[in-house]
Design a protein around this motif. Structure first.
Motif, PDB file in Angstrom:
ATOM      1  N   GLU A 110      -9.811 -56.336   6.525  1.00 48.38           N
ATOM      2  CA  GLU A 110     -10.269 -55.218   5.700  1.00 48.38           C
ATOM      3  C   GLU A 110     -11.378 -55.655   4.750  1.00 48.38           C
ATOM      4  O   GLU A 110     -12.411 -55.002   4.642  1.00 48.38           O
ATOM      5  N   GLU A 154       0.010 -49.687  10.942  1.00 48.23           N
ATOM      6  CA  GLU A 154      -0.189 -48.886   9.734  1.00 48.23           C
ATOM      7  C   GLU A 154      -1.642 -48.406   9.726  1.00 48.23           C
ATOM      8  O   GLU A 154      -2.558 -49.172   9.991  1.00 48.23           O
ATOM      9  N   LEU A 202      -5.408 -47.196   8.702  1.00 47.91           N
ATOM     10  CA  LEU A 202      -6.451 -47.522   7.741  1.00 47.91           C
ATOM     11  C   LEU A 202      -7.675 -46.697   8.142  1.00 47.91           C
ATOM     12  O   LEU A 202      -8.165 -46.821   9.264  1.00 47.91           O
ATOM     13  N   LYS A 249      -5.633 -45.675   2.853  1.00 47.99           N
ATOM     14  CA  LYS A 249      -4.424 -46.140   3.528  1.00 47.99           C
ATOM     15  C   LYS A 249      -3.358 -45.062   3.391  1.00 47.99           C
ATOM     16  O   LYS A 249      -2.605 -45.065   2.423  1.00 47.99           O
TER      17      LYS A 249
END
Length: 148
Positions: free
Chosen positions: A44, A130, A132, A147
């Motif tokens: 990230e 998850e 993003l 997020k």
């Protein structure tokens, strides 16, 4: 009374053996420590840094810089200039725990020589399952990371 006066502790060898066993157990447990979170954080931050560098390159070099997101190869690349004289500045293959989703509304993003953009949309990633999302705005080349 005699047993109270004989307060002998552990010998040095016993202490060294206990510390050696503890050290081995700690070394084994550290090898199982999940590094995927660290990889996702570094991915990230690298992507954000690459986007800022692309904008800076566009402004300082007074040329167009394009960021391509390739879902087929699970990568992104940063290219400066115009076709056919494009110069590849960076090509990044995504880590195994990161997926570039096909449901993204952007496959490329351009910075003009002024640092502004004429593109907007969302690039969607999945890091360790998850979500993003990176939202790009028109005009000043701004984006933000979400997020959900």
């Amino acid at each position: 009374m005699k047993s109270l006066k004989n307060n002998s502790g552990f010998t040095m060898i016993e202490v060294i053996i206990v510390l050696l066993v503890l050290g081995i157990l700690i070394a084994i447990s550290v090898s199982f420590y999940p590094r995927s979170k660290e990889a996702s954080i570094s991915f990230e931050s690298r992507l954000i840094q690459d986007l800022h560098n692309a904008q800076l390159t566009a402004v300082s070099g007074n040329k167009q810089v394009t960021v391509y997101f390739d879902t087929g190869n699970q990568s992104y690349s940063i290219v400066s200039g115009y076709v056919p004289n494009e110069k590849v500045l960076s090509e990044v293959k995504l880590p195994e725990n990161v997926k570039l989703l096909g449901s993204s509304s952007l496959t490329l993003f351009r910075y003009n020589p002024s640092g502004n953009t004429n593109t907007f949309g969302v690039v969607k990633f999945e890091i360790d399952q998850e979500p993003l999302n990176i939202h790009f705005y028109l005009a000043r080349g701004r984006f933000y990371v979400e997020k959900p």
